[in-house]
Design a protein around this motif. Sequence first.
Motif, mmCIF file in Angstrom:
data_model
loop_
_atom_site.group_PDB
_atom_site.id
_atom_site.type_symbol
_atom_site.label_atom_id
_atom_site.label_comp_id
_atom_site.label_asym_id
_atom_site.label_seq_id
_atom_site.Cartn_x
_atom_site.Cartn_y
_atom_site.Cartn_z
ATOM 1 N N SER A 126 33.798 36.532 44.090
ATOM 2 C CA SER A 126 33.879 35.338 43.254
ATOM 3 C C SER A 126 34.966 34.444 43.822
ATOM 4 O O SER A 126 36.126 34.852 43.900
ATOM 5 N N THR A 127 34.604 33.240 44.262
ATOM 6 C CA THR A 127 35.568 32.339 44.878
ATOM 7 C C THR A 127 35.450 30.952 44.266
ATOM 8 O O THR A 127 34.419 30.586 43.703
ATOM 9 N N THR A 128 36.525 30.180 44.403
ATOM 10 C CA THR A 128 36.517 28.816 43.879
ATOM 11 C C THR A 128 35.847 27.845 44.842
ATOM 12 O O THR A 128 35.553 26.712 44.470
ATOM 13 N N LYS A 129 35.638 28.267 46.090
ATOM 14 C CA LYS A 129 34.976 27.440 47.097
ATOM 15 C C LYS A 129 33.664 28.086 47.509
ATOM 16 O O LYS A 129 33.504 29.306 47.432
ATOM 17 N N GLU A 130 32.740 27.289 47.981
ATOM 18 C CA GLU A 130 31.417 27.786 48.336
ATOM 19 C C GLU A 130 31.486 28.771 49.498
ATOM 20 O O GLU A 130 32.148 28.535 50.504
ATOM 21 N N LEU A 131 30.785 29.896 49.367
ATOM 22 C CA LEU A 131 30.713 30.898 50.427
ATOM 23 C C LEU A 131 29.743 30.430 51.514
ATOM 24 O O LEU A 131 28.618 30.033 51.231
ATOM 25 N N LYS A 132 30.200 30.474 52.758
ATOM 26 C CA LYS A 132 29.363 30.037 53.878
ATOM 27 C C LYS A 132 28.723 31.206 54.610
ATOM 28 O O LYS A 132 27.588 31.123 55.062
ATOM 29 N N SER A 133 29.470 32.303 54.773
ATOM 30 C CA SER A 133 28.933 33.451 55.498
ATOM 31 C C SER A 133 29.666 34.711 55.081
ATOM 32 O O SER A 133 30.807 34.661 54.615
#
Length: 217
Positions: free
Chosen positions: A46-53
């Motif tokens: 769970s992150t505040t920024k979009e997961l890229k990979s």
Amino acid sequence: PRRNAPTTIAPRFIPRGDENEDAMCGINLQFFKTKDIPIVIRIKLSTTKELKSISSPTHRIVYDIKSKQNKDDMYHGTVDLKFGQSEMDKDFVLLYDNDNANETSASVIFERHDDSLAMMLSFTPRFDIMNEKCEFVFLIDCSNSMCRGPIENACDALKIFIRSLPEDCYFNIYKFGSSYTKMSKKSLKYNDKSMSKASSYATNITADLGGTKILNP
């Protein structure tokens, strides 16, 4: 960001003369290496920024990335072992990329089991370093528990750091265990001569200083 999770627990070095019950249990621990021990690893990101990979250099995984934020204003992803099991002979390493790679970040890893909760907090700070002379002091654990592979890896990393120091800085190397020693009485100015001396010093570092007492140095 990079996250590690151990899959094996090995006996630690026990100082000579330590005969308490916990120490004696540690001495008698045995490590068994068996292929394909069923182990379940499931990670929810769970992150505040979009997961890229998401990837792992150590294990085969399958993952799912949610492309949109949920109601909690977080981006989510899940990671599982590809076949649900793996050899328990090395740490599980997870790499993931998101939009805050160059910002100060913090992460919390936790596991709940019945009435128990284990938690690990780690953070990656970002420093705005001013253009000024710096001093670098390297602390190398040379206790007996670092013998063979660990001390060799530490020395290899130390040599890389030595060759990567900025010009006009000062540096020194401390080895610690039950006692401690240092490469030089005072920090040396970084130049070709001191770099060569430090590289030779690092080559001859061994895990020969007994127990682990970091307080003195």
